[in-house]
Design an enzyme around this catalytic site. Structure first.
Site, short mmCIF file in Angstrom:
data_model
loop_
_atom_site.label_atom_id
_atom_site.label_comp_id
_atom_site.label_asym_id
_atom_site.label_seq_id
_atom_site.Cartn_x
_atom_site.Cartn_y
_atom_site.Cartn_z
N ASP A 107 -2.38 -7.83 -5.88
CA ASP A 107 -2.82 -6.67 -5.13
C ASP A 107 -3.29 -5.56 -6.07
OD1 ASP A 107 -3.21 -5.37 -2.80
OD2 ASP A 107 -1.11 -4.99 -2.35
N LYS B 182 -15.48 -4.53 4.77
CA LYS B 182 -14.89 -5.32 3.68
C LYS B 182 -15.78 -6.47 3.26
CE LYS B 182 -12.44 -8.45 6.80
NZ LYS B 182 -11.29 -9.32 7.00
N HIS C 289 -8.42 -1.31 -0.94
CA HIS C 289 -7.48 -2.41 -1.20
C HIS C 289 -8.27 -3.57 -1.77
CE1 HIS C 289 -4.71 -0.88 2.02
NE2 HIS C 289 -5.83 -0.57 2.61
N HIS D 64 -4.89 -1.25 -5.63
CA HIS D 64 -5.48 -0.18 -4.84
C HIS D 64 -6.25 0.72 -5.78
CE1 HIS D 64 -2.33 -1.62 -2.14
NE2 HIS D 64 -3.19 -1.32 -1.22
N ARG E 293 6.25 -11.61 5.57
CA ARG E 293 5.74 -11.40 6.93
C ARG E 293 6.30 -12.51 7.82
NH1 ARG E 293 -0.60 -10.05 5.38
NH2 ARG E 293 -0.07 -8.26 4.06
N GLN F 290 1.10 -11.18 -3.43
CA GLN F 290 -0.31 -10.76 -3.45
C GLN F 290 -0.70 -10.32 -4.85
OE1 GLN F 290 -0.08 -7.60 -0.42
NE2 GLN F 290 -1.41 -8.87 0.83
N CYS G 181 0.79 -1.24 0.00
CA CYS G 181 0.00 0.00 0.00
C CYS G 181 0.83 1.29 0.00
CB CYS G 181 -0.99 0.05 1.15
SG CYS G 181 -1.38 -1.52 1.90
#
Lengths: 659, 659
Positions: free
Chosen positions: A379, A465, A511, A381, A359, A377, A330
């Site tokens: 991912d 979400k 996200h 945005h 992580r 990911q 992000c």
């Protein structure tokens, strides 16, 4: 059985068991009662006259109670056989029960057999489960005298000085336990011990490693058989076994736990998924970006992760301050958004990235490709205005549905997580923001005409979400899609756009990941298909098998034709027997085999074999190639599905279908 | 001028200058002499009678001497104007010269003008350069008295107690210097100061920052003009300016220096390069793999990098020991090779990966995309038998040549680095291994029929290699390909295969990168094309420009057609004037513009404009799309090249070429 048939009236100071004497049919299936929304023993004397619900063997609650009692019986069996063992805890689980034991050596399969046999004896003896309430002091002394020091520790931690302690006793065994339990050990019809493994005391790595025995219990033999069949199927599909076996990936402990090495076949599948993903996203107006894997920790201080996520972050000390291996993408996407002044005319801006993040997860929770320390990911945005939110959510749902279909998932579960309006202080953002966002999610879900479950209070602190879980071929669920509002980062990074009123407005930031991560998604695909991927993302689509050296030349030319046609083919020229090569190709789950003997070479044809359907006839090479190209291009998930439409020989079918 | 014309005979105790009095033509161009392979002043008295070569103004050596002398003149000018400044060092460089000064404030452009003016005066005064040899003590005192403490430090470090120190003096200026120099300051025909910037004393970040002035000097005014034009062109093509300007990439200092953020246009170019690279490699029998970015440091201890490369590695302390952010991919590829027993039948095994690595480079050496801290190598490792080596090298050269052609590099330089056979102890591996590998490289280069330069002693300690440098449109060279033997890692990791004799043999391992890194290669592409990429990898291939709102509907349909045709198109619907939009598209280096007015909308055509060729006529939409698709598919580098073949209108040409 109708609801009311399970209700009985029990007088004050009587137990349900006494009343049930008058209902022999109900008594047969009775396991416990529900009284004031709490489960109680059948033998519990009630403190007032009331109507209670009888819990019978056909309910999940009864199964839980049965398994919990079975775990006590197992613990007794273990203590009877190995008196020096100390007992830990032993709850029921989703599919059975376990008990942890402090014992020097791990249990062997022979130990498990012995324990199971002893359990059968205890069950046969039909000893009653008795509920005791005793003063804490007395209980602590009792367990100390038995040298059950783990229980002493647990009781000391979990109860207060003046509490009466709840124990359950049967035969010679007593346990610190809330209950309820079945009336007597004889009420366990089917029990089975399954496996054993290490487990840290209280789940904490810093504690001693105990030995856990897993088992299960059912009211019917048939249910156990179904469950064992399911376990067999789960085992066959386990991506941790299939992944290395099909040479898709491997984890090298010497390099580090939880780090996936994609071997050529796995990297091929991943690349196909990635390329497809990129196309779908760019076609739908997403803009691809690529950002680094590290950044100065200042960025994570701004984002807030440094404060509340630090223990999961890998940090890198350098001469010029501390860097962080990114745990999410992000802040990087925000930097790119903020590299220019953005106007409402530029919105929505959708940045997507296949971003690899790291992580730090505890060793104990790592699980193949599904729970790892490094993952990519899928991912994105979305930066947009409040007016654009609903269309964006709808478009996300649409992409997710498209992906699920094309990867062959017919079933999925959608969860909408909203805030708990009684605890507004727990959340960031105004009422207006929450109401607007939650309404947009609900409206999109309704326009999309799908079932979903609404989970009050399950939203994270920075926004509501939608989560979508995939249901695989044997009914297991796997987390995939997340579409998540973020009211936090726009504030922290001060992210704005210039509206049509020429004023600055706070951006809306969403996200979203469709597949979740490539590691988890491909792990899910392995389990869903048991490794037998549909042709469009199978790492090898066809293997060419010449039956002897005489046909090697023609086999080479077939191979070249396949490669030129853009198909993923291998040529097996080893001097092994044909049947051996076929068996190996089937073990490797390769969709098609083209078998080539002298007749095929003469006729410029191939003998086509399918991994599930077996031999399906001799076809001329051009047609065979067209067939595969079409299955590939059309992303046909199940060749068998297609097959139902087909009667007669493959050649005819191909002809009829103009393949 | 023939070689012999530059040779003259000089008597003992005479100087070349004295002899040259009899050769007025030669004297005019004489700058220095070469005596015993060493350059000397024209005024140097020789210690024996001999024939020497006169270095004249048409040689690179003369240019070097001229520029070195110009740097002394500049230092004098600075000292004359700013007496408190201390002087550092001042060498000639490839394109000019510089001098470093210890001065409180950076020099301004006005300062540079003043200094240049003062230099002209010194040149006009035509003061002779005098070579002095003085005792060290006396020299140290001299510089101490002048308060030139940097010089004192330098002389103390670089010379021994009993040495005679070489100085050069002209006018009121004296410097610690080996020479040679031009005879007098008047022999500098053209000088120009160019720029100024900070530079650490002795290039070390821990030292004081000095101020450096860059300049250049030539023997002819015309050469200076050419050079200034070249500089102008370099500046225009600088990827550090063009990259952010064309929104290809950006470096965010708040995230970290040397870390590239690929913005959408840059990520698009990179993805096209990546996809193409993957296809080329898989077609040629490479197997794609994907490995993590971190691993436990044990792996790097085995590889040896922990010992000799540690200061460039980012390390990550964790609860379970220290991890490393990978600075190269090799150990990971080795793990995969070693995951199975490999037989000669499995070889060659070629693992390729677009692997992102991180290396800690000093702040001062970072340079846009060309010198970074994180970069993606187009890496591969070939594991093969000794017999396979030559074919593998040949295949690498072939891939490299294919890449260069398709990306539009017509010229490149090949360097073969072999060991110094006089210092065999510096290298790993046996004579046999070196001879075999070097022979394979030479044979492959010769079969490949290319020129190359052989560099004795330039091999790294673990094996010989081939490097290929690209020559860009304005003649700059850029490191791209490396093909490198490794005799070290197979030993350290004990990497083997089972030969046809059923015995274990040590593997041959070759590292190779074709493009080098995606960052450097795309940086090179930006400079080579000045940002105007060929259509096949241009991030936007065509922009659709409706001239008013009336044609927006048709413009939308044109846009959809382009996207469906797989072309990268944008639609500029802003309410700006057409000319403004065209100018912006040209500034953004977009290859084509489709301009749409009412006539085009009626005729289902577009008015085609090319970024370099301008308006090229009205074409029907189908033909225009086919044209672009063909240029894209055929990877046409220069539309203008194609253009030469074409006469008449674009429409006719398209028809004739069946576009």
């Amino acid at each position: 059985m109708k609801e009311n048939e399970n209700k009985i009236k029990v007088e004050k100071n009587k137990s349900a068991a006494e009343v049930l004497e008058s209902y022999p049919e109900l008594k047969k299936n009775a396991v416990a009662i529900k009284y004031n929304e709490t489960l109680k023993d059948l033998n519990e004397k009630l403190d007032k006259t009331t109507v209670v619900e009888v819990i019978t063997t056909d309910s999940d609650e009864a199964l839980d109670i049965l398994r919990h009692s079975a775990s006590h019986i197992m613990a007794q069996a273990v203590k009877d056989l190995y008196p020096n063992v100390q007992i830990g805890i032993g709850p029921a689980t989703k599919d059975g029960f376990y008990y942890d034991f402090d014992v020097e050596n791990p249990f062997t399969p022979e130990d498990l057999e012995k324990i199971e046999k002893r359990m059968e004896e205890i069950i046969k003896a039909d000893k009653p489960f008795k509920h005791l309430l005793l003063p804490r002091k007395e209980v602590l002394k009792k367990f100390k005298d038995m040298n059950e020091m783990l229980k002493v520790e647990l009781i000391s931690e979990k109860t207060a000085d003046d509490e009466e302690i709840s124990l359950y006793e049967h035969d010679n065994f007593v346990d610190f336990c809330r209950g309820p339990h079945i009336p007597s050990t004889g009420r366990v019809p089917v029990v089975k011990l399954l496996s054993t493994g290490g487990a840290y005391w209280k789940g904490d790595e810093r504690n001693k490693m105990l030995q856990r025995i897993y088992g299960t219990a059912f009211f019917k033999k048939e249910s156990l058989n179904n469950y064992l069949e399911y376990l067999e199927e789960v085992k066959k599909r386990d991506h941790r076994k299939l992944g290395p076996q099909l040479d898709l990936y491997q984890i090298y402990e010497e390099a580090g736990s939880g780090l996936i090495f994609w071997h050529p076949y796995g990297a091929t599948v991943r690349t196909i998924v990635e390329d497809f993903w990129k196309n779908v996203h760019t076609e739908r107006g997403y803009r691809l970006i690529i950002t680094p894997h590290i950044a100065h920790n200042e960025l994570w201080k701004t984002s807030g992760h440094w404060d509340y996520y630090r223990e999961n972050m890998y940090t890198i000390p350098t001469e010029r301050g501390e860097y962080v291996l990114k745990p999410m993408n992000c802040p990087f996407h925000i930097l790119i958004y903020q590299s220019k002044l953005r106007s409402f005319r530029d919105l929505p801006l959708r940045y997507c990235e296949l971003g690899t993040v790291y992580r730090y997860e505890r060793q104990g929770v790592l699980h193949g490709m599904l729970r790892v320390r490094g993952f990519t990911q899928d991912d994105a945005h979305i930066f947009c205005t409040p007016e654009q939110v609903e269309d964006e959510i709808l478009s996300c749902l649409d992409i997710a549905r498209y992906f699920f279909g094309v990867f062959g998932f017919k079933d999925y579960q959608i969860e909408l997580s909203v805030r708990d309006t009684n605890e507004k202080e727990k959340y960031m953002g105004t009422d207006e923001m929450w109401d607007h966002a939650e309404k947009a999610l609900v409206t999109a879900l309704e326009k999309f005409q799908v079932d979903y479950s609404k989970q009050e209070g399950e939203a994270v602190f920075y926004g509501p979400k939608i989560d979508i879980k995939l249901v695989d071929a044997i009914g297991n669920t796997w987390q995939a899609t997340t579409i998540q509002f973020d009211f936090n980062l726009p504030e922290r990074f001060d992210i704005n756009y210039i509206g049509s009123d020429s004023k600055e407005h706070r951006i809306i930031m969403i996200h979203r990941a469709m597949l979740g991560s490539l590691e988890r998604f491909i792990g899910t695909l392995i389990e869903h298909y048991g490794g037998a991927f549909p042709i469009w993302f199978a790492p090898v689509q066809v293997v060419v098998i010449p039956i002897s050296e005489k046909t090697h030349d023609y086999a080479n030319s077939v191979m070249n034709r396949l490669v030129d046609a853009g198909l993923r083919a291998e040529l097996d020229k080893r001097s092994e027997k044909m049947n051996y090569k076929i068996r190996e190709a089937q073990d490797n789950k390769i969709p098609f085999m083209f078998i080539i003997g002298p007749r095929e070479a003469d006729a410029k044809s191939v003998s086509v074999r399918h991994r599930f359907l077996g031999d399906i006839g001799v076809v001329n090479l051009d047609d065979a190639i067209s067939l595969l190209q079409n299955l590939d291009k059309q992303k046909i998930i199940s060749f068998e599905d297609e097959w139902d439409d087909f009667e007669g020989s493959l050649a005819e079918w191909i002809k009829a279908n103009k393949y």
